[in-house]
Motif scaffolding. Structure first.
Motif, PDB file in Angstrom:
ATOM      1  N   ARG A  43      32.446 -26.416   7.944  1.00 58.59           N
ATOM      2  CA  ARG A  43      33.398 -27.505   7.674  1.00 58.59           C
ATOM      3  C   ARG A  43      34.257 -27.817   8.890  1.00 58.59           C
ATOM      4  O   ARG A  43      35.065 -28.734   8.877  1.00 58.59           O
ATOM      5  CB  ARG A  43      34.299 -27.133   6.495  1.00 58.59           C
ATOM      6  CG  ARG A  43      33.512 -27.082   5.220  1.00 58.59           C
ATOM      7  CD  ARG A  43      34.349 -27.481   4.016  1.00 58.59           C
ATOM      8  NE  ARG A  43      33.749 -26.882   2.832  1.00 58.59           N
ATOM      9  CZ  ARG A  43      34.348 -26.005   2.046  1.00 58.59           C
ATOM     10  NH1 ARG A  43      35.606 -25.646   2.283  1.00 58.59           N
ATOM     11  NH2 ARG A  43      33.727 -25.501   1.022  1.00 58.59           N
ATOM     12  N   MET A  44      34.114 -27.010   9.924  1.00 56.16           N
ATOM     13  CA  MET A  44      34.902 -27.279  11.140  1.00 56.16           C
ATOM     14  C   MET A  44      34.236 -28.409  11.920  1.00 56.16           C
ATOM     15  O   MET A  44      33.009 -28.533  11.888  1.00 56.16           O
ATOM     16  CB  MET A  44      34.928 -26.040  12.040  1.00 56.16           C
ATOM     17  CG  MET A  44      35.613 -24.856  11.435  1.00 56.16           C
ATOM     18  SD  MET A  44      35.546 -23.469  12.622  1.00 56.16           S
ATOM     19  CE  MET A  44      36.281 -22.188  11.634  1.00 56.16           C
ATOM     20  N   ASP A  45      35.035 -29.176  12.628  1.00 62.85           N
ATOM     21  CA  ASP A  45      34.419 -30.174  13.507  1.00 62.85           C
ATOM     22  C   ASP A  45      34.085 -29.490  14.845  1.00 62.85           C
ATOM     23  O   ASP A  45      34.373 -28.322  15.056  1.00 62.85           O
ATOM     24  CB  ASP A  45      35.312 -31.413  13.660  1.00 62.85           C
ATOM     25  CG  ASP A  45      36.644 -31.102  14.324  1.00 62.85           C
ATOM     26  OD1 ASP A  45      36.729 -30.097  15.062  1.00 62.85           O
ATOM     27  OD2 ASP A  45      37.615 -31.866  14.102  1.00 62.85           O
ATOM     28  N   ARG A  46      33.466 -30.259  15.704  1.00 60.99           N
ATOM     29  CA  ARG A  46      32.994 -29.739  16.984  1.00 60.99           C
ATOM     30  C   ARG A  46      34.117 -29.040  17.777  1.00 60.99           C
ATOM     31  O   ARG A  46      33.925 -27.960  18.330  1.00 60.99           O
ATOM     32  CB  ARG A  46      32.476 -30.937  17.790  1.00 60.99           C
ATOM     33  CG  ARG A  46      31.534 -30.631  18.853  1.00 60.99           C
ATOM     34  CD  ARG A  46      31.039 -31.936  19.443  1.00 60.99           C
ATOM     35  NE  ARG A  46      29.663 -32.202  19.084  1.00 60.99           N
ATOM     36  CZ  ARG A  46      28.628 -31.668  19.735  1.00 60.99           C
ATOM     37  NH1 ARG A  46      28.816 -30.874  20.747  1.00 60.99           N
ATOM     38  NH2 ARG A  46      27.395 -31.941  19.377  1.00 60.99           N
ATOM     39  N   ASP A  47      35.297 -29.660  17.805  1.00 62.56           N
ATOM     40  CA  ASP A  47      36.421 -29.104  18.566  1.00 62.56           C
ATOM     41  C   ASP A  47      36.904 -27.788  17.965  1.00 62.56           C
ATOM     42  O   ASP A  47      37.248 -26.859  18.692  1.00 62.56           O
ATOM     43  CB  ASP A  47      37.596 -30.094  18.605  1.00 62.56           C
ATOM     44  CG  ASP A  47      37.282 -31.291  19.480  1.00 62.56           C
ATOM     45  OD1 ASP A  47      36.291 -31.222  20.234  1.00 62.56           O
ATOM     46  OD2 ASP A  47      38.015 -32.290  19.394  1.00 62.56           O
ATOM     47  N   GLN A  48      36.950 -27.753  16.627  1.00 63.60           N
ATOM     48  CA  GLN A  48      37.413 -26.522  15.971  1.00 63.60           C
ATOM     49  C   GLN A  48      36.431 -25.378  16.220  1.00 63.60           C
ATOM     50  O   GLN A  48      36.836 -24.231  16.421  1.00 63.60           O
ATOM     51  CB  GLN A  48      37.575 -26.756  14.459  1.00 63.60           C
ATOM     52  CG  GLN A  48      38.765 -27.647  14.135  1.00 63.60           C
ATOM     53  CD  GLN A  48      38.764 -28.069  12.679  1.00 63.60           C
ATOM     54  OE1 GLN A  48      37.727 -28.384  12.099  1.00 63.60           O
ATOM     55  NE2 GLN A  48      39.942 -28.068  12.077  1.00 63.60           N
ATOM     56  N   ARG A  49      35.134 -25.725  16.209  1.00 66.46           N
ATOM     57  CA  ARG A  49      34.127 -24.690  16.494  1.00 66.46           C
ATOM     58  C   ARG A  49      34.244 -24.204  17.932  1.00 66.46           C
ATOM     59  O   ARG A  49      34.118 -23.017  18.214  1.00 66.46           O
ATOM     60  CB  ARG A  49      32.716 -25.209  16.228  1.00 66.46           C
ATOM     61  CG  ARG A  49      32.290 -25.071  14.778  1.00 66.46           C
ATOM     62  CD  ARG A  49      30.779 -25.015  14.656  1.00 66.46           C
ATOM     63  NE  ARG A  49      30.140 -26.175  15.236  1.00 66.46           N
ATOM     64  CZ  ARG A  49      29.944 -27.316  14.599  1.00 66.46           C
ATOM     65  NH1 ARG A  49      30.330 -27.439  13.349  1.00 66.46           N
ATOM     66  NH2 ARG A  49      29.369 -28.320  15.186  1.00 66.46           N
ATOM     67  N   ARG A  68      38.416 -18.668  21.384  1.00 74.71           N
ATOM     68  CA  ARG A  68      39.450 -17.706  20.997  1.00 74.71           C
ATOM     69  C   ARG A  68      38.899 -16.362  20.580  1.00 74.71           C
ATOM     70  O   ARG A  68      39.527 -15.344  20.769  1.00 74.71           O
ATOM     71  CB  ARG A  68      40.234 -18.262  19.801  1.00 74.71           C
ATOM     72  CG  ARG A  68      41.211 -19.295  20.176  1.00 74.71           C
ATOM     73  CD  ARG A  68      42.508 -19.111  19.387  1.00 74.71           C
ATOM     74  NE  ARG A  68      43.396 -20.195  19.706  1.00 74.71           N
ATOM     75  CZ  ARG A  68      43.899 -21.013  18.789  1.00 74.71           C
ATOM     76  NH1 ARG A  68      43.623 -20.836  17.515  1.00 74.71           N
ATOM     77  NH2 ARG A  68      44.688 -21.990  19.162  1.00 74.71           N
ATOM     78  N   LEU A  89      36.915 -24.134  19.635  1.00 73.74           N
ATOM     79  CA  LEU A  89      38.133 -23.323  19.682  1.00 73.74           C
ATOM     80  C   LEU A  89      37.856 -21.905  19.158  1.00 73.74           C
ATOM     81  O   LEU A  89      38.286 -20.917  19.763  1.00 73.74           O
ATOM     82  CB  LEU A  89      39.208 -23.997  18.825  1.00 73.74           C
ATOM     83  CG  LEU A  89      40.647 -23.590  19.103  1.00 73.74           C
ATOM     84  CD1 LEU A  89      41.045 -23.974  20.517  1.00 73.74           C
ATOM     85  CD2 LEU A  89      41.592 -24.247  18.091  1.00 73.74           C
ATOM     86  N   LEU A  90      37.126 -21.834  18.040  1.00 71.76           N
ATOM     87  CA  LEU A  90      36.738 -20.528  17.481  1.00 71.76           C
ATOM     88  C   LEU A  90      35.974 -19.723  18.538  1.00 71.76           C
ATOM     89  O   LEU A  90      36.223 -18.538  18.744  1.00 71.76           O
ATOM     90  CB  LEU A  90      35.886 -20.739  16.218  1.00 71.76           C
ATOM     91  CG  LEU A  90      35.106 -19.536  15.681  1.00 71.76           C
ATOM     92  CD1 LEU A  90      36.054 -18.426  15.257  1.00 71.76           C
ATOM     93  CD2 LEU A  90      34.230 -19.933  14.498  1.00 71.76           C
ATOM     94  N   CYS A  96      28.350 -19.939  17.189  1.00 71.05           N
ATOM     95  CA  CYS A  96      28.741 -21.350  17.074  1.00 71.05           C
ATOM     96  C   CYS A  96      28.091 -22.213  18.145  1.00 71.05           C
ATOM     97  O   CYS A  96      28.652 -23.217  18.581  1.00 71.05           O
ATOM     98  CB  CYS A  96      30.256 -21.527  17.154  1.00 71.05           C
ATOM     99  SG  CYS A  96      31.129 -20.721  15.839  1.00 71.05           S
ATOM    100  N   VAL A 149      32.720 -22.175   8.640  1.00 74.44           N
ATOM    101  CA  VAL A 149      32.508 -22.743   9.976  1.00 74.44           C
ATOM    102  C   VAL A 149      31.844 -24.120   9.876  1.00 74.44           C
ATOM    103  O   VAL A 149      32.119 -25.016  10.669  1.00 74.44           O
ATOM    104  CB  VAL A 149      31.661 -21.768  10.831  1.00 74.44           C
ATOM    105  CG1 VAL A 149      31.317 -22.374  12.180  1.00 74.44           C
ATOM    106  CG2 VAL A 149      32.407 -20.449  11.015  1.00 74.44           C
TER     107      VAL A 149
END
Ligand code: ADP
Length: 253
Positions: free
Chosen positions: A88-94, A100, A96-97, A70, A86
């Motif tokens: 479709r995730m925004d920058r913050d969600q990526r 985590r 976080l992935l 990512c 992945v």
């Protein structure tokens, strides 16, 4: 989402591989300067696998690792992590992935100089806002897991290359990642030190079930993996499973 759709979604995710790439391409630049680094990659990786990624220089290995980590996005195609797209995730969600689930190990160790092993390993937990005592305990445990008990207060300059790579592995481990992405982790080490690092990675894969994806140029190091994926000219050239090199711990199983 009601309980039934949640259960269906959970079942679908369980049936999916941990990582799925479909038709992934990556083009750098545009027009006559465009370089196709990846030309359509399909790859499934299940949880708990130990995969070596090989191939000549310029074949797209780092580009693929950056996408898997990512750190970069494909030009086209899909990357699914536990069934979740992945792209479709925004920058913050990526981010976080990444925080985590992913741990990174690099050829050049990438430790902070003039900073102790303990502090280097605590860093990812500091970014997470973990309390001091918890950071301290987790870092000590991670350093013990890589065989560096008693070296907590040494700075990188006071450690050998192999020990520095162990600190880097401890730093990746301290957040309990699902996947360890290692880019030529033994590239700066002599053969013996390289083997020790491979034994360590193989042990983490075997005993903790951590999925390991490792780029390497060295067949001796790829021998520790159960699967070898070879890249050539931005495509997957071959994908084979093999009996991994017997490590001392594996022989006793
Ligand atoms: P490998 O890791 O197998 O050596 P890379 O993924 O680094 O291969 O590179 C694949 C191709 O993409 C090469 O032709 C390389 O020159 C090109 N490339 C990689 N990164 C960039 C970039 N940031 N800008 C332009 N071209 C790049």
């Amino acid at each position: 989402m009601n309980a039934a759709t949640a259960a269906t979604a959970a079942a679908a995710a369980a049936a999916m591989p941990l990582i799925r790439l479909r038709g992934v391409t990556k083009v750098y630049g545009s027009g006559s300067a465009a370089v196709a680094a990846l030309r359509g990659i399909d790859l499934d990786i299940d949880e708990g696998e130990f995969v070596a990624i090989m191939g000549p220089s310029g074949s797209g290995k780092s580009t693929a690792m950056n996408i898997l980590g990512c750190l970069d996005t494909p030009s086209a195609g899909a990357y699914l992590f536990r069934g979740v797209p992945v792209q479709r995730m925004d920058r913050d969600q990526r981010a976080l992935l990444r925080r985590r689930h992913l741990g990174f190990v690099f050829q050049g160790f990438n430790l902070l100089p003039r900073t102790t092993a303990q502090e280097n390993v605590e860093l990812p937990l500091l970014y997470r806002g973990a309390p001091r005592a918890a950071r301290h305990a987790a870092a000590r445990e991670a350093l013990a897991a890589v065989g560096l008990e008693g070296r907590e207060h040494h700075t990188p300059a006071e450690l050998s290359g192999g020990q520095q790579q162990r600190v880097a592995i401890a730093r990746a481990l301290v957040t309990n990642p699902t996947v360890l992405l290692a880019d030529e982790p033994t590239g700066n080490l002599d053969t013996q030190r390289g083997r020790e690092i491979m034994e360590l990675l193989a042990g983490l894969n075997r005993e903790r079930g951590i999925t390991v994806l490792m780029v390497t140029h060295e067949p001796d190091m790829a021998a520790y993996a159960r699967r070898v994926v070879r890249f050539r000219d931005g495509r997957i050239d071959s994908d084979r499973t093999q009996a991994p090199l017997d490590t001392p711990a594996a022989e006793t199983r």
